[in-house]
Enzyme design. Structure first.
Site, mmCIF file in Angstrom:
data_model
loop_
_atom_site.group_PDB
_atom_site.id
_atom_site.type_symbol
_atom_site.label_atom_id
_atom_site.label_comp_id
_atom_site.label_asym_id
_atom_site.label_seq_id
_atom_site.Cartn_x
_atom_site.Cartn_y
_atom_site.Cartn_z
ATOM 1 N N ASP A 1 0.805 -1.214 0.000
ATOM 2 C CA ASP A 1 0.000 0.000 0.000
ATOM 3 C C ASP A 1 0.839 1.265 0.000
ATOM 4 O O ASP A 1 0.314 2.362 0.166
ATOM 5 C CB ASP A 1 -0.964 0.006 1.173
ATOM 6 C CG ASP A 1 -0.259 -0.147 2.509
ATOM 7 O OD1 ASP A 1 0.983 -0.161 2.523
ATOM 8 O OD2 ASP A 1 -0.949 -0.248 3.542
ATOM 9 N N ASP B 1 2.363 6.131 1.084
ATOM 10 C CA ASP B 1 1.460 6.066 2.243
ATOM 11 C C ASP B 1 2.239 6.466 3.485
ATOM 12 O O ASP B 1 2.758 7.559 3.562
ATOM 13 C CB ASP B 1 0.849 4.674 2.332
ATOM 14 C CG ASP B 1 -0.348 4.631 3.281
ATOM 15 O OD1 ASP B 1 -0.829 5.696 3.681
ATOM 16 O OD2 ASP B 1 -0.796 3.528 3.623
ATOM 17 N N ASP C 1 4.402 1.920 9.936
ATOM 18 C CA ASP C 1 3.153 1.509 10.583
ATOM 19 C C ASP C 1 3.442 0.376 11.557
ATOM 20 O O ASP C 1 4.063 -0.636 11.177
ATOM 21 C CB ASP C 1 2.128 1.022 9.554
ATOM 22 C CG ASP C 1 1.458 2.163 8.808
ATOM 23 O OD1 ASP C 1 1.862 3.317 9.003
ATOM 24 O OD2 ASP C 1 0.536 1.894 8.024
ATOM 25 N N ARG D 1 1.243 12.810 12.339
ATOM 26 C CA ARG D 1 1.542 11.434 12.777
ATOM 27 C C ARG D 1 3.020 11.253 13.126
ATOM 28 O O ARG D 1 3.724 10.466 12.510
ATOM 29 C CB ARG D 1 1.121 10.413 11.714
ATOM 30 C CG ARG D 1 -0.368 10.423 11.446
ATOM 31 C CD ARG D 1 -0.786 9.259 10.565
ATOM 32 N NE ARG D 1 -2.230 9.251 10.350
ATOM 33 C CZ ARG D 1 -2.882 8.299 9.708
ATOM 34 N NH1 ARG D 1 -2.209 7.275 9.207
ATOM 35 N NH2 ARG D 1 -4.192 8.365 9.558
#
Length: 347
Positions: free
Chosen positions: A149, A173, A177, A229
């Site tokens: 992704d 992206d 993560d 983030r």
């Protein structure tokens, strides 16, 4: 040097004892002692090509996915690696880019799925792009249908992972993560820049398993040109210490679903937007615990604290480290990111 770097960089013969690095981690990952020892196989990447179905000896994918047992991976020379599909990194794998310039770019990123005892050190990740689903050989030898992704590094149900001295920027992206029950993670000495959604800790609001997530974010440099983030936290616990924030467009640290955040000894430098935090409405919004301890704020930056975080990070002895005075943070993060150094000299 910070406490991690002092452990190995002050030794001029570091390249003769690469496994010393595994003793240098701090934070929730603890010491990576299972990544060292006589049984560890030394593997050198000599071929920058990639075949996700039948990885060839000499390629990075062969070392991270196919080679059995504990593996310590180094690189023969500078190289650019374009991954055709996400690179599956199995347990007990160290990827050590010290001494060379290794760029993971213009293809897929890394996937650490249900793996533990993984070290990723000294790589540059940039221009990672989403990939359509395709066949990929997994560590058990099976072909799985896998797509990317656009994340540079993605952790799924991973445990005891240390990411140190990597440079990450301009991916499609997220840069990093940590999701689906991953825990015992340390993210240190990295340079995150030129990106929108930098770091996600916690899968989604409904994934309650992330309540057990524990992540240390220490000695990193965020910016310039980062939007949000840094990190965004769901459910779990994040100890964010001795990092430098060089501005943000939306927020620096955000979260939802009642996470606990201890921000300690960080330097927040506003460049436009001044509020460094964002708490996204959701479950338990009135009982959240976000604490700022000995942070410093420039250009009008401020941290909106709420609730309490009892004590400091609940570390075991092998995880603990002294948080430095914020006045030293620019020095301690000066060499964040992949270090360009020679194997014949000190880094």
């Amino acid at each position: 040097m910070n406490i991690i770097d002092r452990c190995w960089r002050r030794h001029p013969n570091w390249s003769a004892n690469r496994q010393r690095l595994a003793m240098c981690s701090v934070g929730f990952a603890g010491k990576m002692l299972q990544n060292r020892g006589r049984e560890v196989v030394s593997y050198t990447v000599t071929d920058p090509s990639d075949d996700p179905v039948n990885p060839r000896p000499g390629t990075l994918r062969f070392g991270t996915t196919i080679l059995k047992g504990k593996v310590w991976i180094t690189f023969q020379k500078d190289m650019n690696i374009k991954l055709l599909q996400p690179l599956i990194v199995k347990s007990f794998t160290t990827i050590d880019g010290r001494g060379v310039d290794v760029q993971i770019a213009h293809g897929a990123g890394f996937l650490i799925n249900k793996a533990s005892n993984v070290i990723i050190h000294g790589l540059q990740f940039h221009h990672i792009r989403a990939q359509p689903a395709g066949s990929v050989r997994d560590p058990e030898g099976n072909l799985v249908d896998l797509g990317g992704d656009g994340d540079a590094i993605r952790l799924l149900a991973a445990q005891k992972v240390w990411m140190d001295h990597n440079s990450l920027y301009r991916c499609q992206d997220g840069l990093l993560d940590v999701t689906r029950g991953s825990t015992e993670i340390t993210i240190s000495n990295n340079w995150f820049r030129d990106h929108d959604k930098v770091m996600l800790l916690g899968h989604d609001d409904s994934f309650a398993e992330d309540k057990n997530m524990k992540v240390t974010v220490v000695y990193n440099r965020f910016g310039p040109n980062c939007n949000q983030r840094m990190p965004r936290v769901r459910h779990g616990y994040a100890h964010i210490a001795n990092n430098v924030y060089e501005g943000w467009r939306e927020y620096a640290i955000g979260g939802s679903m009642n996470p606990s955040v201890l921000s300690q000894g960080n330097l927040f430098i506003a460049s436009g937007k001044r509020k460094a935090t964002r708490r996204i409405p959701g479950e338990g919004v009135n009982s959240w615990n976000w604490k700022s301890v000995n942070d410093a704020f420039l250009n009008g930056a401020f941290f909106k604290a709420v609730g309490v975080v009892n004590g400091l990070a609940p570390y075991q002895k092998v995880q603990s480290f002294p948080v430095a005075n914020v006045r030293d943070v620019t020095t301690l993060t000066r060499n964040a990111g992949a270090i360009r150094c020679s194997i014949r000299s000190r880094c």
